[in-house]
Design a protein around this motif. Structure first.
Motif, short mmCIF file in Angstrom:
data_model
loop_
_atom_site.label_atom_id
_atom_site.label_comp_id
_atom_site.label_asym_id
_atom_site.label_seq_id
_atom_site.Cartn_x
_atom_site.Cartn_y
_atom_site.Cartn_z
N GLY A 112 0.82 -1.21 0.00
CA GLY A 112 0.00 0.00 0.00
C GLY A 112 0.85 1.25 0.00
N GLU A 113 1.95 1.24 0.74
CA GLU A 113 2.84 2.40 0.77
C GLU A 113 3.51 2.59 -0.59
OE1 GLU A 113 6.83 4.15 3.01
OE2 GLU A 113 6.04 2.18 3.57
N LEU A 114 3.94 1.50 -1.21
CA LEU A 114 4.56 1.61 -2.53
C LEU A 114 3.58 2.21 -3.54
CD1 LEU A 114 6.92 1.05 -4.46
CD2 LEU A 114 5.96 -1.23 -4.84
N LEU A 115 2.33 1.75 -3.53
CA LEU A 115 1.33 2.29 -4.44
C LEU A 115 1.12 3.78 -4.19
CD1 LEU A 115 -1.20 -0.67 -4.31
CD2 LEU A 115 0.05 0.08 -6.34
N ALA A 116 1.08 4.17 -2.92
CA ALA A 116 0.89 5.58 -2.59
C ALA A 116 2.06 6.42 -3.09
CB ALA A 116 0.74 5.74 -1.08
N ARG A 167 -18.73 20.41 0.44
CA ARG A 167 -17.28 20.58 0.36
C ARG A 167 -16.59 19.27 -0.02
NH1 ARG A 167 -13.10 20.34 4.24
NH2 ARG A 167 -14.61 19.90 5.87
N LYS A 168 -16.97 18.18 0.61
CA LYS A 168 -16.33 16.90 0.32
C LYS A 168 -16.71 16.37 -1.05
CE LYS A 168 -13.94 16.45 4.08
NZ LYS A 168 -12.47 16.67 3.99
N GLU A 169 -17.94 16.62 -1.49
CA GLU A 169 -18.33 16.21 -2.84
C GLU A 169 -17.47 16.91 -3.87
OE1 GLU A 169 -23.09 15.27 -1.99
OE2 GLU A 169 -22.43 17.18 -2.88
N PHE A 170 -17.24 18.22 -3.68
CA PHE A 170 -16.39 18.95 -4.63
C PHE A 170 -14.96 18.44 -4.58
CE2 PHE A 170 -13.44 22.20 -5.92
CZ PHE A 170 -13.99 22.67 -7.09
N ARG A 185 -7.32 4.65 -6.17
CA ARG A 185 -7.65 3.64 -5.17
C ARG A 185 -8.51 4.24 -4.07
NH1 ARG A 185 -3.86 2.59 -2.18
NH2 ARG A 185 -2.49 4.30 -2.82
N ARG A 186 -9.35 3.42 -3.47
CA ARG A 186 -10.20 3.88 -2.37
C ARG A 186 -9.36 4.46 -1.24
NH1 ARG A 186 -12.99 -0.81 -4.15
NH2 ARG A 186 -15.18 -0.40 -4.69
N GLU A 187 -8.27 3.77 -0.90
CA GLU A 187 -7.42 4.23 0.19
C GLU A 187 -6.83 5.60 -0.12
OE1 GLU A 187 -7.23 1.40 -1.38
OE2 GLU A 187 -7.12 -0.30 0.02
N GLN A 188 -6.44 5.80 -1.38
CA GLN A 188 -5.86 7.07 -1.78
C GLN A 188 -6.90 8.20 -1.69
OE1 GLN A 188 -4.60 7.13 -5.84
NE2 GLN A 188 -3.88 9.24 -5.79
N ILE A 189 -8.13 7.92 -2.15
CA ILE A 189 -9.18 8.94 -2.11
C ILE A 189 -9.49 9.33 -0.66
CG2 ILE A 189 -11.60 9.42 -2.64
CD1 ILE A 189 -11.31 7.48 -5.02
N ILE A 190 -9.63 8.32 0.20
CA ILE A 190 -9.93 8.59 1.61
C ILE A 190 -8.82 9.43 2.23
CG2 ILE A 190 -10.12 7.52 3.89
CD1 ILE A 190 -12.64 7.28 2.26
N SER A 191 -7.56 9.09 1.90
CA SER A 191 -6.43 9.81 2.48
C SER A 191 -6.41 11.28 2.03
CB SER A 191 -5.12 9.11 2.08
OG SER A 191 -4.01 9.85 2.52
N GLU A 192 -6.68 11.53 0.74
CA GLU A 192 -6.54 12.88 0.22
C GLU A 192 -7.76 13.75 0.45
OE1 GLU A 192 -4.71 13.52 -3.48
OE2 GLU A 192 -3.53 11.68 -3.45
N VAL A 193 -8.95 13.15 0.44
CA VAL A 193 -10.18 13.95 0.60
C VAL A 193 -10.56 14.08 2.07
CG1 VAL A 193 -12.63 14.09 0.05
CG2 VAL A 193 -11.00 13.37 -1.70
#
Length: 250
Positions: A112-116, A167-170, A185-193
């Protein structure tokens, strides 16, 4: 995204390639430095350009040292290079970065870290290339068919009609719009949003995606990639209506 994996261990390469493929990457495997350099040439890239979004480079190659390979790659292209190696000492890390690597990951690593890290260097490079080409950095407005996303004032419209978003939708829509067609990736979206970890937040993401599809009245705009995440699909232009046939003679 196309990715060049430079790894002499076929078993390691096969396992990693399978994981990367599940996350939307097209992987080319090179077993040594010469194959890696040939892969850049044979792909038809012009000098300074590259068909690959990221290069994963092992340092323990059978024909030449990975640092030397990185130097040769860097003379040809600015494609981000992530060194992936068992050399964990600080001196090796510093030398790798000085040779032109964009990041340095020590084996064994968390997938997961490598993908990030792959997504992070790809985003940085994409933003830099766009800024160099336009002199403006990230575009102020992103247009996807009838959808217009104005980043500075956080305004979204469809066919000229404003669509009110939370705000989160935008933030979610703006993130996906950075790279249409690329799977986030779902994990990436959760982390950034949401600035948090995946645990317990998955349902929140699904709800926001469903809300965006409904508000934009374009269910196909955000595509679910099962088991991985989501991507934005650029709407195709409507086909021109066919000309009416001439009336038949009486």
């Amino acid at each position: 995204m196309r990715l060049l994996l430079v790894e002499d261990d076929d078993h390691v390469a096969a396992a990693l390639s399978a994981i990367l493929a599940r996350h939307g990457f097209q992987v080319t495997h090179a077993r040594n430095g010469e194959e890696a350099l040939q892969a850049l040439l044979s792909a038809g890239a012009l000098p300074g350009a590259s068909p690959y979004g990221v290069i994963l480079l092992d340092l323990g190659l059978p024909d030449q040292d990975g640092y030397e390979v990185c130097g040769k790659i860097r003379k040809r292209t600015a494609t981000p290079v992530i060194m992936v190696t068992a050399r964990a000492d600080v001196r090796s890390r510093i030398h790798g970065l000085n040779m032109g690597a964009d990041d340095y990951v020590v084996k064994p690593y968390d997938t997961g870290e490598l993908l990030a890290r792959i997504h992070a260097v790809a985003r940085r490079t994409g933003a830099s290339e766009e800024a160099a080409a336009t002199g403006t950095g990230t575009p102020a407005t992103v247009r996807l068919g009838p959808v217009s996303i104005e980043l500075p004032n956080r305004r979204v419209s469809v066919d000229g009609a404003d669509v009110p978003l939370t705000r989160k939708e935008f933030d979610l829509l703006a993130l996906l719009a950075q790279r249409p067609g690329v799977v986030f990736r779902r994990e990436q979206i959760i982390s950034e949003v949401w600035r948090t970890s995946w645990e317990g937040t998955g349902r929140t993401l699904e709800v926001h995606v469903a809300s965006l599809r409904s508000k934009l009245r374009m269910p196909a705009l955000i595509e679910t990639v099962r088991g991985v995440g989501y991507r934005l699909v650029t709407p195709s232009a409507p086909s021109a209506p066919s000309a009416p046939s001439a009336p038949s003679a009486p």
